[in-house]
Design a protein around this motif. Structure first.
Motif, PDB file in Angstrom:
ATOM      1  N   ILE A 206       4.970   0.765   1.897  1.00 37.19           N
ATOM      2  CA  ILE A 206       5.386  -0.611   1.932  1.00 37.19           C
ATOM      3  C   ILE A 206       6.852  -0.719   2.221  1.00 37.19           C
ATOM      4  O   ILE A 206       8.019   0.001   1.836  1.00 37.19           O
ATOM      5  CB  ILE A 206       5.271  -1.041   0.520  1.00 37.19           C
TER       6      ILE A 206
ATOM      7  N   SER B 235       1.612   1.624  -5.561  1.00 41.79           N
ATOM      8  CA  SER B 235       2.223   0.918  -4.471  1.00 41.79           C
ATOM      9  C   SER B 235       3.570   0.890  -4.639  1.00 41.79           C
ATOM     10  O   SER B 235       4.543   1.125  -3.689  1.00 41.79           O
ATOM     11  CB  SER B 235       1.958  -0.716  -4.656  1.00 41.79           C
TER      12      SER B 235
ATOM     13  N   ASP C 286       4.250   4.020  -2.635  1.00 41.09           N
ATOM     14  CA  ASP C 286       4.411   3.776  -1.293  1.00 41.09           C
ATOM     15  C   ASP C 286       5.686   2.871  -0.841  1.00 41.09           C
ATOM     16  O   ASP C 286       6.277   3.224   0.424  1.00 41.09           O
ATOM     17  CB  ASP C 286       3.435   2.664  -1.110  1.00 41.09           C
TER      18      ASP C 286
ATOM     19  N   GLU D  42       3.042  -3.803   4.020  1.00 40.11           N
ATOM     20  CA  GLU D  42       2.601  -2.313   4.072  1.00 40.11           C
ATOM     21  C   GLU D  42       2.098  -2.201   5.387  1.00 40.11           C
ATOM     22  O   GLU D  42       1.505  -3.091   6.157  1.00 40.11           O
ATOM     23  CB  GLU D  42       1.642  -1.889   2.991  1.00 40.11           C
TER      24      GLU D  42
END
Length: 249
Positions: free
Chosen positions: A76, A185, A188, A66
């Motif tokens: 990421i 995440s 992301d 990331e």
């Protein structure tokens, strides 16, 4: 069997499957182990803290690379699987580069000198490393294509198809796996916001395509319907099946 016992048995089966897969992925790289240091990194580790002059090979877990592209915005850019190779100083010079995982990840840490010596003296090892790096590059190309062309539902479906292909374990008529990243995440990784990811997961569950069991566990109840949600599913499956070992040797 009680629900608690069922969940416990399922988690045990997943862990056993993960160990076998990790072992199979790493078998061609075992020569490196004798000159490597085994390290366990936390769920978030800045690449700058790893120092220069080392190569890291993922030994267990799924790890995201990331970066902070802008204030408060993290992305990421790639996922790493067991057997993947990371050289910290060869990464793109992006701000805030770090390794992110759902739980502590395990690596082999070897000096670049030892890595070069071992790979140049063993042709099979060199071919394995070459193929691993090319597979990583192919996955990044696939990810760029998905992020450029797919809508939010298709992106989430692409992620679930990738995770199911890589990590899935048959459980009755379903394919079950543990999400390798948290909801934030995943957002992301897919260039979405976390609420969009949650809404899409809920819609897939309402359509009985997936079933959520706990915070991170997913069962895909209708794999064909999930794959139909993403136009890149066939390519994703073909790419990730090529990097996925059999459950038994």
């Amino acid at each position: 069997m009680s629900m608690m016992a069922y969940n416990s048995a399922l988690r045990s089966g997943e862990r056993a499957g993960e160990r076998v897969r990790a072992d199979a992925e790493l078998m061609p790289l075992m020569r490196l182990q004798g000159r490597a240091q085994f390290v366990r990194l936390g769920s978030c580790c800045a690449l700058a803290s790893l120092g220069s002059g080392f190569v890291y090979v993922v030994a267990k877990g799924v790890v995201g690379i990331e970066c902070a592209v802008a204030s408060g915005v993290r992305v990421i850019t790639a996922l790493l699987y067991p057997g993947d190779v990371v050289v910290p100083e060869l990464q793109a010079p992006l701000p805030g580069l770090a390794l992110r995982s759902q739980r502590s990840a395990e690596f082999w840490k070897i000096t670049t000198t030892a890595f070069a010596e071992e790979s140049t003296s063993d042709n099979q090892l060199w071919q394995t490393i070459f193929l691993r790096l090319n597979a990583q590059n192919a996955r990044q190309q696939m990810h760029v294509a998905a992020m450029s062309a797919l809508n939010s539902e298709e992106k989430v479906a692409a992620f679930l198809v990738e995770s199911g292909t890589r990590l899935g374990i048959p459980s009755g008529r379903s394919i079950s796996f543990e999400l390798p990243l948290s909801r934030y995440s995943i957002a992301d990784y897919l260039s979405l916001n976390a609420d969009t990811v949650s809404r899409t997961f809920s819609a897939l569950a309402a359509a009985k395509i997936i079933e959520r069991r706990g915070r991170f566990h997913i069962s895909v109840r209708d794999w064909s319907a999930l794959a139909a949600k993403c136009p890149l599913s066939e390519a994703i499956i073909r790419l990730h099946e090529a990097g996925k070992p059999a459950l038994t040797r």
